[in-house]
Scaffold this motif. Structure first.
Motif, PDB file in Angstrom:
ATOM      1  N   VAL A 847       0.839  -1.198   0.000  1.00  0.00           N
ATOM      2  CA  VAL A 847       0.000   0.000   0.000  1.00  0.00           C
ATOM      3  C   VAL A 847       0.876   1.251   0.000  1.00  0.00           C
ATOM      4  CG1 VAL A 847      -1.830   1.251   1.182  1.00  0.00           C
ATOM      5  CG2 VAL A 847      -1.810  -1.223   1.228  1.00  0.00           C
ATOM      6  N   CYS A 848       1.909   1.219   0.817  1.00  0.00           N
ATOM      7  CA  CYS A 848       2.809   2.376   0.915  1.00  0.00           C
ATOM      8  C   CYS A 848       3.517   2.629  -0.412  1.00  0.00           C
ATOM      9  CB  CYS A 848       3.829   2.125   2.024  1.00  0.00           C
ATOM     10  SG  CYS A 848       4.923   3.531   2.324  1.00  0.00           S
ATOM     11  N   ILE A 849       4.030   1.570  -1.024  1.00  0.00           N
ATOM     12  CA  ILE A 849       4.707   1.706  -2.317  1.00  0.00           C
ATOM     13  C   ILE A 849       3.743   2.280  -3.350  1.00  0.00           C
ATOM     14  CG2 ILE A 849       5.771   0.439  -4.231  1.00  0.00           C
ATOM     15  CD1 ILE A 849       6.775  -1.602  -2.126  1.00  0.00           C
ATOM     16  N   THR A 850       2.532   1.727  -3.386  1.00  0.00           N
ATOM     17  CA  THR A 850       1.539   2.175  -4.366  1.00  0.00           C
ATOM     18  C   THR A 850       1.187   3.636  -4.140  1.00  0.00           C
ATOM     19  OG1 THR A 850       0.639  -0.074  -4.373  1.00  0.00           O
ATOM     20  CG2 THR A 850      -0.711   1.653  -5.379  1.00  0.00           C
ATOM     21  N   ARG A 851       0.988   3.996  -2.897  1.00  0.00           N
ATOM     22  CA  ARG A 851       0.618   5.384  -2.580  1.00  0.00           C
ATOM     23  C   ARG A 851       1.710   6.366  -3.019  1.00  0.00           C
ATOM     24  NH1 ARG A 851       1.966   8.197   1.804  1.00  0.00           N
ATOM     25  NH2 ARG A 851       2.561   6.328   2.957  1.00  0.00           N
ATOM     26  N   ILE A 852       2.945   6.027  -2.780  1.00  0.00           N
ATOM     27  CA  ILE A 852       4.041   6.938  -3.141  1.00  0.00           C
ATOM     28  C   ILE A 852       4.202   7.009  -4.657  1.00  0.00           C
ATOM     29  CG2 ILE A 852       6.522   7.354  -2.932  1.00  0.00           C
ATOM     30  CD1 ILE A 852       6.357   6.035  -0.152  1.00  0.00           C
ATOM     31  N   LEU A 853       4.026   5.874  -5.330  1.00  0.00           N
ATOM     32  CA  LEU A 853       4.123   5.893  -6.792  1.00  0.00           C
ATOM     33  C   LEU A 853       2.989   6.720  -7.409  1.00  0.00           C
ATOM     34  CD1 LEU A 853       5.171   2.199  -7.586  1.00  0.00           C
ATOM     35  CD2 LEU A 853       6.588   4.253  -7.790  1.00  0.00           C
ATOM     36  N   ILE A 854       1.781   6.572  -6.881  1.00  0.00           N
ATOM     37  CA  ILE A 854       0.662   7.368  -7.396  1.00  0.00           C
ATOM     38  C   ILE A 854       0.894   8.850  -7.109  1.00  0.00           C
ATOM     39  CG2 ILE A 854      -1.810   7.862  -7.116  1.00  0.00           C
ATOM     40  CD1 ILE A 854      -2.240   4.867  -6.678  1.00  0.00           C
ATOM     41  N   ALA A 855       1.396   9.153  -5.915  1.00  0.00           N
ATOM     42  CA  ALA A 855       1.717  10.550  -5.591  1.00  0.00           C
ATOM     43  C   ALA A 855       2.788  11.102  -6.524  1.00  0.00           C
ATOM     44  CB  ALA A 855       2.184  10.653  -4.143  1.00  0.00           C
ATOM     45  N   SER A 856       3.727  10.251  -6.899  1.00  0.00           N
ATOM     46  CA  SER A 856       4.804  10.688  -7.795  1.00  0.00           C
ATOM     47  C   SER A 856       4.278  11.032  -9.174  1.00  0.00           C
ATOM     48  CB  SER A 856       5.869   9.587  -7.901  1.00  0.00           C
ATOM     49  OG  SER A 856       6.474   9.350  -6.650  1.00  0.00           O
ATOM     50  N   LEU A 857       3.382  10.186  -9.702  1.00  0.00           N
ATOM     51  CA  LEU A 857       2.849  10.506 -11.036  1.00  0.00           C
ATOM     52  C   LEU A 857       1.823  11.637 -10.956  1.00  0.00           C
ATOM     53  CD1 LEU A 857      -0.232   9.253 -11.786  1.00  0.00           C
ATOM     54  CD2 LEU A 857       1.011   7.114 -11.531  1.00  0.00           C
ATOM     55  N   ALA A 858       1.308  11.906  -9.755  1.00  0.00           N
ATOM     56  CA  ALA A 858       0.307  12.959  -9.581  1.00  0.00           C
ATOM     57  C   ALA A 858       0.917  14.313  -9.263  1.00  0.00           C
ATOM     58  CB  ALA A 858      -0.678  12.566  -8.486  1.00  0.00           C
ATOM     59  N   GLY A 859       2.259  14.396  -9.261  1.00  0.00           N
ATOM     60  CA  GLY A 859       2.871  15.714  -9.072  1.00  0.00           C
ATOM     61  C   GLY A 859       4.037  15.771  -8.117  1.00  0.00           C
ATOM     62  N   ALA A 860       4.279  14.713  -7.334  1.00  0.00           N
ATOM     63  CA  ALA A 860       5.417  14.751  -6.416  1.00  0.00           C
ATOM     64  C   ALA A 860       6.745  14.737  -7.166  1.00  0.00           C
ATOM     65  CB  ALA A 860       5.356  13.568  -5.447  1.00  0.00           C
ATOM     66  N   LEU A 861       6.736  14.194  -8.387  1.00  0.00           N
ATOM     67  CA  LEU A 861       7.904  14.233  -9.261  1.00  0.00           C
ATOM     68  C   LEU A 861       7.543  15.005 -10.527  1.00  0.00           C
ATOM     69  CD1 LEU A 861       9.376  10.607  -9.012  1.00  0.00           C
ATOM     70  CD2 LEU A 861      10.404  12.722  -8.161  1.00  0.00           C
ATOM     71  N   PRO A 862       8.536  15.616 -11.186  1.00  0.00           N
ATOM     72  CA  PRO A 862       8.255  16.351 -12.428  1.00  0.00           C
ATOM     73  C   PRO A 862       7.667  15.432 -13.498  1.00  0.00           C
ATOM     74  CG  PRO A 862      10.485  16.808 -11.639  1.00  0.00           C
ATOM     75  CD  PRO A 862       9.953  15.691 -10.804  1.00  0.00           C
ATOM     76  N   SER A 863       6.909  16.009 -14.423  1.00  0.00           N
ATOM     77  CA  SER A 863       6.265  15.214 -15.469  1.00  0.00           C
ATOM     78  C   SER A 863       7.280  14.523 -16.372  1.00  0.00           C
ATOM     79  CB  SER A 863       5.339  16.095 -16.310  1.00  0.00           C
ATOM     80  OG  SER A 863       6.040  17.210 -16.822  1.00  0.00           O
ATOM     81  N   SER A 864       8.530  15.014 -16.412  1.00  0.00           N
ATOM     82  CA  SER A 864       9.569  14.360 -17.217  1.00  0.00           C
ATOM     83  C   SER A 864       9.894  12.969 -16.683  1.00  0.00           C
ATOM     84  CB  SER A 864      10.839  15.207 -17.239  1.00  0.00           C
ATOM     85  OG  SER A 864      11.325  15.427 -15.920  1.00  0.00           O
ATOM     86  N   ILE A 928      -2.600   6.075 -17.702  1.00  0.00           N
ATOM     87  CA  ILE A 928      -1.906   6.537 -16.503  1.00  0.00           C
ATOM     88  C   ILE A 928      -1.523   8.006 -16.658  1.00  0.00           C
ATOM     89  CG2 ILE A 928       0.074   6.169 -14.994  1.00  0.00           C
ATOM     90  CD1 ILE A 928      -1.926   3.892 -14.927  1.00  0.00           C
ATOM     91  N   GLU A 929      -1.043   8.373 -17.859  1.00  0.00           N
ATOM     92  CA  GLU A 929      -0.684   9.770 -18.099  1.00  0.00           C
ATOM     93  C   GLU A 929      -1.886  10.686 -17.927  1.00  0.00           C
ATOM     94  OE1 GLU A 929       1.231  10.171 -21.881  1.00  0.00           O
ATOM     95  OE2 GLU A 929       2.827   8.755 -21.376  1.00  0.00           O
ATOM     96  N   GLU A 930      -3.063  10.193 -18.291  1.00  0.00           N
ATOM     97  CA  GLU A 930      -4.273  11.007 -18.148  1.00  0.00           C
ATOM     98  C   GLU A 930      -4.565  11.282 -16.675  1.00  0.00           C
ATOM     99  OE1 GLU A 930      -8.814  10.288 -19.460  1.00  0.00           O
ATOM    100  OE2 GLU A 930      -7.348  10.457 -21.087  1.00  0.00           O
ATOM    101  N   MET A 931      -4.355  10.284 -15.828  1.00  0.00           N
ATOM    102  CA  MET A 931      -4.525  10.496 -14.389  1.00  0.00           C
ATOM    103  C   MET A 931      -3.544  11.561 -13.902  1.00  0.00           C
ATOM    104  SD  MET A 931      -6.043   9.648 -11.568  1.00  0.00           S
ATOM    105  CE  MET A 931      -5.892   9.201  -9.829  1.00  0.00           C
ATOM    106  N   SER A 932      -2.327  11.501 -14.406  1.00  0.00           N
ATOM    107  CA  SER A 932      -1.319  12.499 -14.049  1.00  0.00           C
ATOM    108  C   SER A 932      -1.757  13.894 -14.471  1.00  0.00           C
ATOM    109  CB  SER A 932       0.023  12.142 -14.707  1.00  0.00           C
ATOM    110  OG  SER A 932       0.997  13.127 -14.426  1.00  0.00           O
TER     111      SER A 932
END
Length: 962
Positions: A847-864, A928-932
């Motif tokens: 759950v933790c891994i999934t949450r952080i990965l989703i947060a990353s694609l949702a803006g925690a990391l740059p879109s690049s 996935i990109e659309e969710m981002s």
């Protein structure tokens, strides 16, 4: 009112206060104000205020445009009508200017249309609404016309924070309203002074590449007006833009392609072809000629499939493009370069002829086309080759002009390569040799020698070297025989040296009776002593000669060592930089590689001597001297040692050399371990030693690894990790090395996870994070039997979760790749035995891994970083199936519905579900990109999503349905 006055005061300070600090403070305040909810009303009020000055109007129009684009969701739904009416009033108010203000208001209205469905604008959407406004208020048509121009442009404006589904719907709405829009524009043609803006608006609508068939457009008044304007005395820029867009439109797949648009093409091509004579008209303005050339270039690029058939009509277009290529202005001639490249690709690639069926038919058609286009490419060679000649005032050029000239030379070289692909290198060589002979004959004598034309011809000959056959015996012997006789002017000598290197394969294949090499090596030595540029070229040429002629040069080692010693000792008159001298090290290594093992071992000792001696001298002076020595004075020699280990392919001889040199290396390791620059250089040398010697390293590898472990505890140099990565790659699967490799990775990883305990530490030490997780990925691939059962595996997984969102690109990518490698473990041979151990670590953290990965694609990391994050998330889903889907559902449920709707959640979870069921990951990337995109659509939404997912907190565990 107080806030409005504050805005005016801040603007006055920004533009007029003499103090830089006050201006900066005002700018900061205004930027923060633009993000507030009050900015809507204040900007609107000031735009309606008749007393507002130009600075206020520009700022407020930009603010309102930005708010509509990015922050429309801040407003309640009932705010749409008042906002639309206010913007409409402002559009009328500023219909005569100021233009900057009117443009911003127009963009704001267009952005509003992106957010709000067509029905909210009334029957027929915004285009019908706009048409009605123009009918009711004809005096405001110029302002409304600008809105009609920017409207289709906003389809592709991703500054607008619309949801992806709404953006697609907006495009469909505009496509459906295209005929209405063109009718409005046609009506406006009756107003003479609006002809230019009408055509610009038409061009804007054509850029959508959708909607109307060629048969409809071919006779449309807007099209006919644009085409007729091409022949007017003063060429209309707007008309050129329209015709250019029509050309692109007629080949667009979205709009049906060439078959659907043939009626339109049959109207466009004759009109454009009729402009050919104007290319040579001296009375024509250069900008007009450039516009006409652009149309020919657009036709060439767009109709390449048709032109490549070699029909009589297509050859007429080719002749026109040759006319453009012959223009004296490079900016005009170069417009055709892309066409010549694409045409040669169509002519030579087999897949262009598959429709012809059998191999004989394919070959016959290919030869027919090549024969047809041969004269065009022969002409092209002559038309472009002169453009590489150095200008008379080359040394006085500004940096940007110099950069442009070099770009021109590279671009011309590419065109010559395209010609060689069609004609064959030998045929192009003959043409260029004629240019060379002409240049040499006319270069003058004595003090009046002009080597520039000769240099230009040689530059072109060098450019096609890969396409000239090694058996060519008519021209190349004459070229090579001519080189020693040419004047040794710096630029000419530089190109001569590069040409020698470029034809090294031809020199190797040349008959042994042709003793060219000694005289050519003499030229290279002259180049090394002339100036820095020629020295760099000569070193590169020397490397190519030694690489390709290595067997011929094995008997000349004494002479080669003489050149090498002069270069690396610095005692000769060579003007080689330390970096360029590495080419000579590499060159000697290539020749020595061809020797028998015993001879190679002796030659390696001689090769190392002048490189190692300076290091030994420093060490002999004692630890204090070694410690104080500037890094550069050590690394210049260590880098040469690294090149020897890298390029001398005699594993046993290199291993023996490493063993002999280890005391020197150890002394440097011990004294300079805190110096990153020296350690990076030394670790690079050791890495190449390991890579070349492999299992011949024997006892030395053990000493090296012991040294690394001890020093890493003390100094935490990242390079110790990447050296260990190379060791793992070579020795990871060797059972005899298991004990000390297991100890190595445990020591290194335990030390590293103690350093990287928070995102702050990851940010401060990105190089360590990068190399640590690169090493971890290597361990998964090359020694899973040591790594996955060890306690450091779990420690590294936890460490990776802390650091995923580090903003450093390489560090973040290494962490994500490490996690992906874990999820993809089943792809490895004999991986079954490790899967249960992996799952014991991953499932409790799923759950933790999934949450952080989703947060990353949702803006925690740059879109690049999106592609890397997406792959990791989908690889997790593929590895853990239903588990991963439940984790994703739990995590997505944390995001408020105001940020991500139920439908958007469902589309995202569908992608996770399909990945879990084995669907190809590449096909799911777009979902996935659309969710981002949804989560990043504006700052407020992104903050809401990140606030709900909290990627920096590892102990949040959302409820997972059982």
């Amino acid at each position: 009112m107080d806030l409005q006055n504050t805005v005016k005061e801040a603007l006055n300070a920004l533009y007029h206060h003499p103090d830089d600090a006050v201006r900066a403070q005002a700018d900061q305040w205004l930027q923060e104000f633009q993000r507030t909810l009050d900015a809507w009303q204040v900007a609107d009020n000031l735009l309606h205020d008749a007393t507002s000055n130009l600075e206020t109007l520009i700022f407020c129009s930009q603010t309102l445009r930005s708010k509509v684009q990015r922050d429309f969701e801040e407003l309640p739904s009932e705010a749409f009508c008042p906002l639309r009416d206010s913007l409409n009033t402002l559009l009328k108010k500023f219909h005569k200017g100021p233009p900057k203000v009117r443009t911003q208001i127009s963009i704001a209205v267009a952005a509003l249309a992106v957010h709000v469905p067509a029905n909210d604008w009334g029957d027929g959407g915004i285009v019908k609404w706009l048409g009605d406004e123009m009918n009711i208020h004809p005096e405001y048509v110029p302002g409304f016309l600008e809105l009609l121009t920017v409207l289709p442009e906003e389809v592709f404006n991703y500054k607008i924070s619309a949801r992806p589904e709404r953006r697609r719907q907006f495009e469909k709405e505009l496509v459906a309203q295209m005929e209405v829009a063109l009718s409005i524009l046609t009506a406006c043609l009756n107003i003479a002074e609006l002809k230019e803006p009408v055509l610009e608006a038409f061009a804007s609508w054509l850029r959508m590449r959708h909607g109307l068939p060629g048969s409809f457009l071919a006779s449309h008044p807007l099209v006919l007006t644009a085409l007729s304007s091409l022949n007017s005395e003063f060429l209309s820029e707007a008309a050129v833009n329209v015709v250019s867009e029509l050309i692109h439109y007629s080949t667009s797949g979205n709009s049906g392609g060439i078959p659907v648009h043939m009626p339109l093409i049959q109207v466009i091509v004759p009109r454009v072809m009729s402009l050919k004579e104007q290319l040579r008209d001296p009375s024509k303005d250069e900008e007009d000629v450039k516009a006409i050339a652009r149309l020919f270039a657009d036709m060439g690029d767009s109709y390449i499939e048709f032109i490549a058939t070699g029909s009589d009509e297509s050859i007429l277009i080719v002749h026109a493009l040759l006319e453009v290529a012959s223009h004296t202005e490079y900016d005009i001639a170069s417009m055709t370069f892309n066409f010549w490249h694409n045409l040669q690709a169509k002519l030579i690639r087999r897949d262009s002829y598959v429709s012809f069926g059998s191999e004989p038919s394919i070959e016959a058609e290919r030869n027919r086309r090549l024969h047809i286009f041969r004269p065009a490419y022969e002409s092209l060679v002559s038309l472009v080759s002169f453009r590489v000649q150095y200008p008379q005032d080359y040394e006085d050029l500004f940096r940007e002009d110099l950069k442009d000239f070099k770009h021109t030379r590279y671009a011309v070289a590419d065109v010559l390569v395209d010609a060689a692909s069609v004609l064959g290198g030998d045929a192009v060589l003959k043409i260029l040799y004629g240019k060379l002979m002409e240049a040499v004959t006319n270069c003058g004598n004595g003090d009046q020698i002009d080597g520039r034309p000769t240099e230009a011809a040689l530059f072109c000959i060098r450019a096609i070297s890969n396409y000239v056959s090694v058996s060519e015996s008519e021209v190349m012997p004459q070229v090579m025989a001519m080189l020693p006789k040419l004047p040794q002017q710096p630029q000419l000598l530089q190109t001569v040296c590069l040409t020698i290197g470029a034809y090294s394969k031809w020199l190797d294949a040349a008959s042994s009776e042709l003793s060219l090499l000694p005289s050519l090596i003499d030229i290279l030595m002259s180049g090394m002593g002339k100036c820095e540029d020629s020295a760099a070229a000569a070193a590169l040429g020397f490397r190519h000669i030694c690489d390709d002629c290595r067997k011929k040069l094995c008997g000349c080692l004494d002479g080669l060592f003489h050149i090498y010693n002069r270069a690396v000792s610095g005692e000769g008159l060579f003007k080689l930089s330390a970096e360029d001298s590495l080419h000579l090290v590499e060159a000697l290594c290539m020749v020595i590689t061809e020797l028998p093992p015993d001879d190679a071992k002796k030659a390696l000792e001689i090769l190392c001597l002048p490189v190692v001696a300076p290091l030994q001298e420093v060490i002999n002076l004692g630890p204090e001297t070694l410690e104080k020595k500037p890094a550069r004075e050590l690394t210049v020699h260590i880098d040469r040692v690294a090149y020897i280990f890298r390029y001398l392919n005699h594993p046993e001889a290199v291993a023996d050399a490493v063993h002999r040199l280890w005391p020197i290396f150890k002394a440097i390791f011990d004294i300079r371990a805190g110096d990153m620059r020296t350690m990076e250089s030394l670790c690079r040398a050791c890495k190449y030693a390991v890579r070349t010697s492999k299992r011949f390293m024997g006892i030395t590898i053990g000493s090296m690894l012991e040294e690394i472990q001890v020093l890493y505890r003390q100094h935490h140099q990242p390079c110790f990790l990447y050296l260990s990565s190379e060791v793992i790659k070579i020795f990871g699967s060797d059972p005899s090395c298991s004990s000390y490799l297991k100890n190595l990775i445990e020591v290194l990883f335990k030390q590293t996870v103690c350093l990287l305990t928070s995102i702050k530490e990851f940010t401060a030490r990105p190089d360590i994070a990068d190399d640590c997780f690169l090493l971890a990925s290597r361990c998964i691939r090359y020694c899973p039997q040591l790594f996955i059962p060890s306690e450091v595996f779990q420690l590294l997984v936890d460490c990776s979760l802390t650091g995923i969102t580090v903003q450093h690109r390489e560090a973040s990518n290494s962490i994500l790749t490490f996690l992906s490698d874990i999820f993809d473990l089943a792809k490895l041979d004999k991986a079954e035995q490790y899967l249960s151990l992996r799952d014991c670590v991953i499932i409790p953290r799923g759950v933790c891994i999934t949450r952080i990965l989703i947060a990353s694609l949702a803006g925690a990391l740059p879109s690049s970083r999106l592609e890397t994050v997406t792959y990791a998330l989908l690889a997790l889903a593929r590895a853990y199936g239903v588990h991963a889907l439940e984790w994703a559902k739990a995590c997505v449920s944390l995001i408020p519905l105001t940020a991500v709707t139920v439908v958007e959640r469902a589309r995202f979870l569908q992608a996770i579900s399909e990945a879990a069921s084995g669907v190809d990951i590449k096909s799911l990337m777009l979902l996935i990109e659309e969710m981002s995109d949804v989560c990043r659509r504006n700052r407020n939404v992104q903050e809401i999503v990140q606030g709900s997912l909290r990627p920096l907190e590892l102990n949040i565990v959302p409820a997972v349905s059982q």
